[in-house]
Scaffold this motif. Structure first.
Motif: not given
Length: 520
Positions: A195, A216, A353, A357, A359, A379-380, A382-385
């Motif tokens: 990653k 990110s 993505e 990872g 983006i 989006f960032v 969301k992708s990183q919770n």
């Protein structure tokens, strides 16, 4: 700066990257933006200078019943309204007029532009209308009279693209973002699960390599997005189709009015704009498939194409020697699944993505940069919770606009310089002029001063002469001859401010002259 850990690292300092930096930093994310050359050196300083929904996209939407085209227009008009409010020193309302030479085209164009007004809704800038032949001739004395029926006017926005990039970056910096030009990402760093967790960077000014880590990593490199993506995936599928477009600058005698002209259909079905910009006449653009280049060259056949169309609509023959400046830009269009004419591609954007990872955000246009940035940062989160912070850029005034007084007059400079500085720096005019004890003009009769050069070095990331000449004061974009004439004084100021050696100064001069005499 050592290995700091950032929430978000953005690769690319054009419209998209700068917009993301501001959005992320204003939401409280620890932000780093890296640009391998100067900010907005590529596509983002070579636009047609229009903030618009896209009249030609609306026509296609109606003719083809294309919902994507229609939504693109609607979103563009909404963002146009926000931009005019958030950066009024750099963006303004513009009247555009289409000359009509066939009676049946008058109602067709009027209905089409009235639909543009309707789609604008409460965000509209004025109602379209029909203009008589006599008024057309009064507004545009050099327009072709033979067969002229009249004209149809509508309203859009005009802006200064490279200056807007700097204003975005300054505002992002105020919110804590670290923005660095001449820092090229040359490799990615990965964890044990492959990653991406960081970037290896070459500082091109100091010739040093550095490593920055981030949660990110964003590829917002515009036309270079595929190149960045290949650093992560060697055999990555091509994301972009590239299209080139040129602009030329002529004397304002060809457009003495503050209103612009839109030629709705050229010989190959394109749209041509003839616009007032920085006291000159800007004409563009072309649209041809192209290959990647850091400094795309203006082709002779493209210049001839534009001049040929000007002769169709003007009663004057324009010689190539009258061209004050010319430049070429490359559009990063999202590649379709099948081969298609680049002029027909919907200029929407996409967020992708990789398995690592990384983006990427590709496509889009200047007018919708803010919306693109908002979607990317969402989006960032969301992708990183992560718990999402609300976007703050919809009503965020940019640096230069917060205390703007367009009628402000400084007693330190003449009225023309005063007007120029307000249009470029807005409410920062006093800060610009306070950069030196004694203001000196770089050339008699021109608004460029030593104070402006020093201010841009101290406050606007200027590292090289072309940063100032092209993308801060814009002189190289409107008059190549004047930019060459003031180059020596700019070099001497930079030599002192940046502690250059004589050898370094000579090197910078050679590099600047090479670009000015070939392709800026």
């Amino acid at each position: 700066m050592k290995n700091k850990n950032f929430d978000i690292i953005i690769i690319g300092g054009g419209a998209t990257g700068s917009g993301i930096a501001l959005d992320a930093a204003s939401r409280g994310l620890k932000t780093l933006l890296l640009e391998k050359n100067d900010f907005s050196e590529g596509t983002s300083s070579r636009s047609t200078k229009l903030v618009h929904g896209g009249v030609r996209y609306l026509e296609k939407a109606v003719k083809q019943l294309n919902k994507d085209q229609f939504n693109l227009v609607k979103e563009g008009l909404k963002e146009r309204s926000r931009l005019l409010k958030n950066a009024p020193h750099l963006c303004s309302k513009l009247t555009l007029i289409t000359p009509i030479y066939k009676w049946w085209e008058l109602p067709y164009m009027f209905v089409g532009l009235s639909l543009y007004d309707f789609v604008s809704g409460t965000k509209g800038l004025g109602r379209s209308g029909i203009i008589s032949k006599s008024k057309m001739l009064k507004k545009f004395p050099v327009i072709k009279k033979d067969g002229l029926v009249g004209g149809v006017k509508y309203y859009d926005g005009s802006f200064n693209d490279s200056r807007l990039t700097i204003s975005l970056l300054q505002t992002a910096r105020k919110h804590g973002a670290d923005c660095r030009n001449y820092n090229e990402v040359i490799a990615f760093k990965y964890d044990d699960n492959q990653k991406v967790i960081g970037v290896e960077v070459l500082d091109k000014i100091n010739n040093e390599k550095k490593l920055y880590e981030g949660t990110s990593i964003i590829n917002a490199a515009g036309v270079f997005a595929d190149k960045v993506n290949e650093l992560d995936e060697q055999k990555a599928k091509k994301m972009l189709d590239l299209s080139s477009g040129i602009h030329i600058i002529l004397d304002k005698k060809y457009l003495p009015s503050k209103e612009g002209l839109m030629i709705p259909k050229t010989e190959d079905g394109r749209v041509l704009f003839i616009l007032p910009w920085m006291g000159k006449c800007l004409v563009g653009t072309t649209d041809d498939p192209t290959t990647l280049s850091a400094h795309p060259e203006v082709k002779e056949n493209d210049v001839e194409y534009i001049l040929r169309h000007l002769e169709i609509y003007f009663d004057l023959k324009i010689d190539k020697s009258e061209i004050l400046a010319q430049w070429c830009g490359i559009r990063p269009l999202v590649a379709p699944d099948e081969n298609a004419d680049t002029s027909s591609i919907v200029r929407e954007h996409e967020i992708r993505e990789n398995k690592s990872g990384l983006i990427s955000i590709i496509g889009g246009k200047w007018t919708t940069y803010r919306k693109m940035a908002e979607q990317l940062v969402d989006f960032v989160y969301k992708s990183q919770n992560m718990k999402k912070e609300k976007c703050r850029t919809k009503k965020l005034k940019l640096i230069g606009s917060k205390k703007l007084d367009v009628n402000y007059v400084s007693n330190k400079v003449d009225i023309n310089t005063n007007e120029y500085l307000i249009s470029q720096y807005g409410d920062k005019i006093d800060e610009v002029l306070s950069s030196v004890e004694k203001i000196e003009y770089l050339k008699e009769g021109e608004p460029y001063t030593n104070a402006e050069v020093i201010y841009t070095i101290n406050e606007e990331f200027v590292k090289k002469p072309m940063d100032y000449l092209v993308r801060r004061c814009n002189v190289a974009l409107i008059d190549k001859k004047v930019s060459i004439e003031i180059l020596e004084k700019v070099l001497q100021i930079m030599k002192i401010e940046l502690s250059w050696s004589e050898e370094q100064t000579i090197k910078e001069k050679e590099e600047a002259l090479s670009l000015l005499n070939n392709s800026i």
